[in-house]
Design a protein around this motif. Structure first.
Motif, PDB file in Angstrom:
ATOM      1  N   PRO A 146       0.831  -1.206   0.000  1.00 16.14           N
ATOM      2  CA  PRO A 146       0.000   0.000   0.000  1.00 16.14           C
ATOM      3  C   PRO A 146       0.870   1.263   0.000  1.00 16.14           C
ATOM      4  O   PRO A 146       2.055   1.229   0.308  1.00 16.14           O
ATOM      5  CB  PRO A 146      -0.802  -0.115   1.304  1.00 16.14           C
ATOM      6  CG  PRO A 146      -0.694  -1.532   1.720  1.00 16.14           C
ATOM      7  CD  PRO A 146       0.620  -2.024   1.206  1.00 16.14           C
ATOM      8  N   ASP A 166      -5.047   8.349  -5.920  1.00 16.87           N
ATOM      9  CA  ASP A 166      -4.616   6.947  -5.864  1.00 16.87           C
ATOM     10  C   ASP A 166      -5.691   6.110  -5.189  1.00 16.87           C
ATOM     11  O   ASP A 166      -5.950   6.250  -3.985  1.00 16.87           O
ATOM     12  CB  ASP A 166      -3.295   6.836  -5.110  1.00 16.87           C
ATOM     13  CG  ASP A 166      -2.679   5.453  -5.230  1.00 16.87           C
ATOM     14  OD1 ASP A 166      -3.317   4.572  -5.841  1.00 16.87           O
ATOM     15  OD2 ASP A 166      -1.563   5.256  -4.728  1.00 16.87           O
ATOM     16  N   ALA A 167      -6.325   5.236  -5.956  1.00 12.49           N
ATOM     17  CA  ALA A 167      -7.380   4.374  -5.405  1.00 12.49           C
ATOM     18  C   ALA A 167      -6.828   3.244  -4.552  1.00 12.49           C
ATOM     19  O   ALA A 167      -7.595   2.548  -3.877  1.00 12.49           O
ATOM     20  CB  ALA A 167      -8.209   3.798  -6.550  1.00 12.49           C
ATOM     21  N   PHE A 168      -5.505   3.035  -4.568  1.00 14.90           N
ATOM     22  CA  PHE A 168      -4.903   1.911  -3.842  1.00 14.90           C
ATOM     23  C   PHE A 168      -3.957   2.386  -2.747  1.00 14.90           C
ATOM     24  O   PHE A 168      -3.033   1.679  -2.363  1.00 14.90           O
ATOM     25  CB  PHE A 168      -4.132   1.012  -4.814  1.00 14.90           C
ATOM     26  CG  PHE A 168      -4.922   0.624  -6.028  1.00 14.90           C
ATOM     27  CD1 PHE A 168      -5.981  -0.257  -5.933  1.00 14.90           C
ATOM     28  CD2 PHE A 168      -4.619   1.163  -7.270  1.00 14.90           C
ATOM     29  CE1 PHE A 168      -6.714  -0.608  -7.053  1.00 14.90           C
ATOM     30  CE2 PHE A 168      -5.348   0.818  -8.399  1.00 14.90           C
ATOM     31  CZ  PHE A 168      -6.403  -0.063  -8.290  1.00 14.90           C
ATOM     32  N   THR A 170      -4.535   2.856   0.357  1.00 12.72           N
ATOM     33  CA  THR A 170      -4.812   2.294   1.677  1.00 12.72           C
ATOM     34  C   THR A 170      -4.594   0.786   1.667  1.00 12.72           C
ATOM     35  O   THR A 170      -4.516   0.167   0.603  1.00 12.72           O
ATOM     36  CB  THR A 170      -6.265   2.594   2.102  1.00 12.72           C
ATOM     37  OG1 THR A 170      -7.166   1.996   1.158  1.00 12.72           O
ATOM     38  CG2 THR A 170      -6.515   4.091   2.155  1.00 12.72           C
ATOM     39  N   PRO A 173      -8.240  -1.077  -0.153  1.00 12.21           N
ATOM     40  CA  PRO A 173      -8.945  -0.147  -1.042  1.00 12.21           C
ATOM     41  C   PRO A 173     -10.368  -0.604  -1.325  1.00 12.21           C
ATOM     42  O   PRO A 173     -10.707  -1.784  -1.170  1.00 12.21           O
ATOM     43  CB  PRO A 173      -8.082  -0.158  -2.307  1.00 12.21           C
ATOM     44  CG  PRO A 173      -7.344  -1.452  -2.264  1.00 12.21           C
ATOM     45  CD  PRO A 173      -7.116  -1.748  -0.815  1.00 12.21           C
ATOM     46  N   GLN A 178      -6.254  -6.377  -1.946  1.00 14.25           N
ATOM     47  CA  GLN A 178      -5.319  -5.945  -0.912  1.00 14.25           C
ATOM     48  C   GLN A 178      -3.903  -6.175  -1.411  1.00 14.25           C
ATOM     49  O   GLN A 178      -3.593  -7.222  -1.966  1.00 14.25           O
ATOM     50  CB  GLN A 178      -5.536  -6.714   0.387  1.00 14.25           C
ATOM     51  CG  GLN A 178      -6.861  -6.438   1.074  1.00 14.25           C
ATOM     52  CD  GLN A 178      -6.997  -7.230   2.357  1.00 14.25           C
ATOM     53  OE1 GLN A 178      -6.085  -7.956   2.757  1.00 14.25           O
ATOM     54  NE2 GLN A 178      -8.140  -7.108   3.019  1.00 14.25           N
TER      55      GLN A 178
END
Length: 250
Positions: A146, A166-168, A170, A173, A178
């Motif tokens: 992440p 950025d959609a990723f 975390t 997401p 993951q």
């Protein structure tokens, strides 16, 4: 013989009665003997009951107490150090993680069900707008951990002039995968009705990217991208949006 003599004779033949004090003493002796016998029996019963209680208590103390069984925690499958097979390059210079059985070159810090290949830096043909859009979507959809926005932005910088959220970024997401996750397939499709028409210096396409994470969860991401051609004839991504994502049965 006179009446007095008959009475005296009858009286003299009867046995003499014991004195009242003697009768009391004789009866009391029998009562004392019976009482001692009852007390002895009671004492014996008490001793036997106490012995039985002590033995029963000792046996209960000697037996181990039963306890509920505890669930045994399941082990996790970690990544091991092993040589990684080289991913197969595509015809447009794009490199994908096409070997799902490859093992990571480094141990993973997270529990893994399936091995995930490390991201591969893309080097698209800048004279081909579709190759540029595909390379951008693959780079942005392939993460080793992440919060890799800085690395991803650096890798797409040579052929990108856009900044997107950025959609990723975390650990979990919203798209359902993951990190770590890898790209296993990428397809360039005709532009959508939401995109502008193509011109000599502007091209738009839909790129569908299939990713799989370390838990063997697969998701298809749909990107809409637009490229512009510079004065040197090089194409660069200028507009990007993720319009959909959907799960894929494993």
């Amino acid at each position: 013989m006179s009446d007095h003599e008959i009475f005296d004779e009858l009286t003299s033949e009867q046995p003499a009665r014991p004195a009242p004090r003697q009768r009391v003493r004789g009866g009391g002796g029998r009562l004392n003997l019976n009482a001692r016998w009852v007390v002895a029996v009671l004492l014996a019963a008490v001793v036997l009951a106490g012995t039985f209680f002590v033995q029963s208590f000792s046996q209960r103390q000697a037996q181990p107490s039963a306890s509920p069984s505890l669930a045994v925690p399941q082990g996790t499958v970690g990544g091991g150090e092993s040589a990684i097979d080289s991913p197969a390059p595509t015809g447009d210079g794009l490199t994908l993680g096409t070997n799902p059985n490859a093992v990571e070159a480094r141990p993973s810090a997270r529990a893994s069900v399936v091995p995930i290949e490390a991201p591969v830096r893309q080097n698209p043909d800048r004279s081909d707008p579709e190759a540029v859009m595909k390379a951008w979507a693959v780079t942005w959809s392939w993460r080793e951990r992440p919060q890799e926005s800085a690395r991803v932005a650096e890798w797409v910088e040579p052929f990108s002039d856009t900044h997107v959220p950025d959609a990723f970024a975390t650990a979990e997401p919203v798209v359902g995968v993951q990190a770590p996750f890898m790209v296993t397939d990428a397809q360039v499709l005709p532009r959508s009705k939401n995109q502008g028409i193509d011109t000599d210096f502007r091209k738009s396409r839909v790129v569908r990217v299939t990713v799989r994470d370390h838990r063997n969860v697969q998701v298809v991401l749909t990107w809409e991208l637009t490229t512009l051609q510079d004065e040197a004839g090089q194409w660069m991504v200028t507009d990007v949006s993720m319009t959909a994502w959907e799960g894929v049965p494993s």
